[in-house]
Design a protein around this motif. Sequence first.
Motif, short mmCIF file in Angstrom:
data_model
loop_
_atom_site.label_atom_id
_atom_site.label_comp_id
_atom_site.label_asym_id
_atom_site.label_seq_id
_atom_site.Cartn_x
_atom_site.Cartn_y
_atom_site.Cartn_z
N GLU A 198 -8.91 49.02 29.44
CA GLU A 198 -9.20 50.28 28.77
C GLU A 198 -9.69 51.34 29.75
N VAL A 199 -10.57 50.91 30.67
CA VAL A 199 -11.07 51.85 31.68
C VAL A 199 -9.94 52.36 32.57
N LEU A 200 -9.04 51.46 32.96
CA LEU A 200 -7.90 51.87 33.77
C LEU A 200 -7.01 52.85 33.00
N ALA A 201 -6.79 52.57 31.73
CA ALA A 201 -5.94 53.45 30.92
C ALA A 201 -6.54 54.84 30.81
N GLN A 202 -7.86 54.93 30.72
CA GLN A 202 -8.50 56.24 30.59
C GLN A 202 -8.30 57.10 31.82
N HIS A 203 -8.30 56.49 33.01
CA HIS A 203 -8.18 57.26 34.25
C HIS A 203 -6.75 57.35 34.76
N LEU A 204 -5.86 56.56 34.17
CA LEU A 204 -4.49 56.50 34.69
C LEU A 204 -3.77 57.83 34.54
N ALA A 205 -4.10 58.57 33.50
CA ALA A 205 -3.41 59.85 33.27
C ALA A 205 -3.67 60.86 34.37
N LYS A 206 -4.81 60.72 35.09
CA LYS A 206 -5.14 61.68 36.15
C LYS A 206 -4.38 61.41 37.44
N ASN A 207 -3.76 60.24 37.52
CA ASN A 207 -2.99 59.89 38.71
C ASN A 207 -1.56 60.37 38.56
N GLN A 208 -0.98 60.86 39.67
CA GLN A 208 0.37 61.42 39.59
C GLN A 208 1.36 60.74 40.53
N HIS A 209 0.98 59.59 41.11
CA HIS A 209 1.85 58.99 42.12
C HIS A 209 2.13 57.51 41.90
N LEU A 210 1.37 56.80 41.10
CA LEU A 210 1.55 55.37 40.90
C LEU A 210 2.88 55.07 40.23
N GLN A 211 3.61 54.07 40.74
CA GLN A 211 4.92 53.71 40.20
C GLN A 211 4.94 52.33 39.55
N GLU A 212 4.07 51.42 39.97
CA GLU A 212 4.08 50.06 39.44
C GLU A 212 2.65 49.53 39.36
N LEU A 213 2.34 48.88 38.22
CA LEU A 213 0.99 48.37 37.97
C LEU A 213 1.10 46.94 37.45
N ASN A 214 0.42 46.02 38.09
CA ASN A 214 0.45 44.61 37.68
C ASN A 214 -0.91 44.23 37.09
N LEU A 215 -0.91 43.94 35.77
CA LEU A 215 -2.11 43.52 35.06
C LEU A 215 -1.94 42.12 34.47
N GLY A 216 -1.08 41.31 35.08
CA GLY A 216 -0.82 39.96 34.57
C GLY A 216 -2.02 39.04 34.69
N TYR A 217 -2.07 38.07 33.74
CA TYR A 217 -3.09 37.02 33.73
C TYR A 217 -4.50 37.61 33.75
N ASN A 218 -4.78 38.51 32.79
CA ASN A 218 -6.10 39.13 32.71
C ASN A 218 -6.70 39.03 31.31
N SER A 219 -6.14 38.11 30.48
CA SER A 219 -6.67 37.89 29.12
C SER A 219 -6.62 39.16 28.28
N LEU A 220 -5.57 39.95 28.44
CA LEU A 220 -5.43 41.17 27.64
C LEU A 220 -4.86 40.82 26.27
N THR A 221 -5.38 41.49 25.25
CA THR A 221 -4.86 41.32 23.89
C THR A 221 -3.89 42.45 23.57
N ASP A 222 -3.38 42.44 22.35
CA ASP A 222 -2.37 43.43 21.97
C ASP A 222 -2.87 44.85 22.15
N ALA A 223 -4.08 45.13 21.69
CA ALA A 223 -4.59 46.49 21.71
C ALA A 223 -4.65 47.04 23.14
N ALA A 224 -5.22 46.25 24.06
CA ALA A 224 -5.35 46.72 25.44
C ALA A 224 -3.98 46.88 26.08
N ALA A 225 -3.07 45.91 25.85
CA ALA A 225 -1.74 46.00 26.46
C ALA A 225 -0.99 47.21 25.96
N LEU A 226 -1.01 47.45 24.63
CA LEU A 226 -0.30 48.60 24.07
C LEU A 226 -0.93 49.92 24.50
N ARG A 227 -2.26 49.91 24.69
CA ARG A 227 -2.94 51.12 25.16
C ARG A 227 -2.48 51.49 26.56
#
Length: 989
Positions: free
Chosen positions: A840-869
């Motif tokens: 959730e914290v990453l999602a909040q700040h991700l919009a301010k970034n303008q260059h990232l092309q790929e993000l790997n969040l595998g194997y982090n115990s994320l549920t539906d809400a966090a993944a969809l966010r």
Amino acid sequence: MSRAMQCQSCLSWRSWTRLCRSLPRSRGTRGVHLCAASMPGTAGSSFLRKILCTGGIFLPRGCARYQGGSQEPSVQPSSSRHGPSRLRNVVPSDAIKKHQKSLSAWFSHQPNEERQFGPSFSLDAVHVDPVIRESSLEEILKPSPDLTIQNQLQQPCSQVISLHNLFDVDACGRQVKNVVLYGTVGTGKSTLIKKMVVDWCHGRLPRFELVIPFSCEDLSHSHAPISLRRLITKKYQHLRDVVPMLDSSNLKVLFILNGLERLNLDFRLAGTELCCDPNEPVPPSAIVVNLLRKYLLPEASIIVTTRPSAVRRVPGKYVGRYAEICGFSDTNLQKLYFQMRLSQPGCTGEDSVSSSSGEQENLVEMLSRNLERHNQIAAACFLPSYCWLVCTTLHFLYFTRTVPPSQTLTGIYTSFLRLNFSGEVLDSTDPTNISMMKYVAKTVGKLAYEGVMSRKTCFSEDDLQQCFEVEMKTESELNLLEVFRSDVFRFFLTPCVQPGKEHTFVFTIPAMQEYLAALYVVLGEKKTLTQRVGKELSEVIGKVSEEVTVVLSIISKVLPLRFLPVLFNLLKIFPRYFSRLSGKERDAIAHTMAEELFKEEDYYNDDVLDQINSSILGVEGPMRHPDEAPDDEVFELFPIFMGGLLSRRNRAILQQLGCSIKNLAAFEIAKAMKKTVIRNSRKGLPPSELMDYLFFLHEFQNERFTAEAIRFLRTVNLSSVKMTPLKCSVLSSVMGATCHEVEELNLTSCNLDASSLRILFPVLLRCKALHLQLNSLGSDACKEIRDLLLHDKCVVSNLRLANNPVGEQGAQYLAEGLAGNRSLTYLSLLHTTLGDPGAEVLAQHLAKNQHLQELNLGYNSLTDAAALRVVEVAKKHATLDKVHLYFNDISEDGKRALHSLRMDRDGVRALVFLTAGTDVSDYWSHILNVVQKNLPFWDRERVQQHLALLLQDLESSRRQTANPWRKVKFLRVESEVKKMLGKLQHGSL
């Protein structure tokens, strides 16, 4: 029979040693020593006085008789007009207090090498007295026992005597006045004397009211006549008012004569006249002789320190007690020394004492266990000097946070030798005046080099005899060899502790063999007979031809002899030809350095710093069986020491030790190394070997050479190298020689933490691809990474932080860095314990970034809400087109929602499963490869559960498709998953 003939007739090293111990020393010890009896009126006394008066020598009636330096009680009444108590009161106490303060400040001063242990370390606060054993002249003269580790570490305890009891009465009840304290190099003679003086200054030596120390080295440089009073006031101005009372009061005075081997003393009356007047100017050596004769200031006590070879320069009749310093012959003393040295507050150089105390205690514990195993290090630490070297090396390995240019491993060993030898000559009576270190480099260095070349660390008596070339020595050279064997031999070579090799010798510390071998090569001692003769001839011919040419050029202006200078100019051809041979010799040194540095058989050993650590602390685990074949010997420090010895600082120290390496020679070797070392370094090196190469460049301390070498180093792979603070400092220092960008820096599984990142910060800024997987990077480290990403000079585009305990707080720091970063295009946070809050914290700040092309969040115990966010934010992101979400806790509903994403419609692809609707995902092999690489670090039970879910999803999707080609693809992927599951269940993966 001369000593040369006696020595040449010996057949073995042991018998030669025994014979040498039994030979009489003729230098300054022969002659008749006369003294008058103290009892007036006896026949012996009057007869002796007549003889002395006939020879023009007069002895005063008050002279007491001394047997062996111990004073018998005199029955003659004192002729002084004042009683002892009145004279003692006359002595100004203020002057003595000033003297104590001055001595305390001087003798408490520690050399620069000691300051690395922190401000808390001082000689007065931290000191362990070595074992002192009472000896006798008969014991000194008798042949020594076989030099084995048992004889070395098991000294008879009944003869042990403390430093403060050296002047107690002897076995006959006589008061001891003269003490000879002797020991080989490194046993701690000078340190013991310094501690004795400091103790007196602080009131812990009440036996003496005044202590006057003299350095025999200082006295040896002066030959001008000087009186004892003038000599004392010249050295100690505070004693101006005390000195006139030395011979008239019963003040308890102790003279300390440190390093008697520096003085050439002659106790013959024909060589040194008698002198009892403290005001009479005589040479300093005559003052020392008359003090020891007890003819000058007979009431004064004297302690002399010397090496074993010079013990017999003082006749036995003038010595009341012999005492030998045996070092730390008890391993408990060694442990106590290490405990006190390594546990000092501030030793680590860190502000937090609590964070470093655990590491200090762990070091002391590991070192103690290694000593208890009776390892070779216990034999080395028999000498207190080597205990110092062990502590200094451990401090360098564990507590170095920044590496100043002056701090190198080679520098530690060079400074260690300076502390122990300090430019001493081997034998002051020898006309060659060869320095002790120069002699060691020529002899022991040769043995060390031959051992390195033949991969050998144990040496037999035959090896030693062949190396020292006993049969080819002249009388003078045999005398030098005798002095070396009695004074210095045990400093470098010690009996081997391995079963079956008790009568062989090894170097006291393994790295010392490589250091001396490197010194032997760099000093140019590795020459053939032709090269040695050629060098001497070229020097002689060059000098003669220059002088003769000048003379003839003047004569030819008057006489028609113009053809003669032409002939003598031809003589200059030989020196020029020899200079070319010297150039080839330096090329050979550079070639040897490169060949030893890049040996392929050493490619997969531990790096040299880990090897040194293991040699000191040992290797934890079961001990090797005696019948098991030993590992091959490794000499990877040898070329590194060769480079380190060429640095300007080490060459300056070696110059003080009498081992000169010219600037031109160092320049030409460095020039030749560019053709060999740099060319070989361009080949792909394994991580440990690359670390050795970086350490070599650090030791070499040549910025221009390092910059040229690093310029070709675009990819730095140090994966699985345990990056201690020292290694991080070395990497940062070496890479800082240039400012070019690094394509890839791989620091996977390197035991990094926040402090490591702080040290490496300048290097990390210049790296495009940065691999930091499998480290201990928590929230504190993420704070450092945030500062890295926000730096305006950061060029990191690929950052991999997989398998690190980042957590929610670490995700907060990374999100802040991500928001302001302009270079990062790929970020891997695979298995970093983010959970939903971190995502959730990453999602909040991700919009301010303008260059990232790929993000790997595998194997982090994320549920539906966090993944969809995260996916919702990714849809709106300008450049982010791929999000890895596999091995998370996503439900069937979440799966369907993520499957519905389309790249052409939503602008993002989520990698969750091995399927993409009714087809196999294009990234199925990538996902399985990630799983297989990380299995050793993941929870296997949980991985099995996720693989089972993936298998169910594959089977469900295969049943839903009617396309036979797709069915084949599904079956292929299913077989790979089943194979992986089977290996997991059987524990073979």
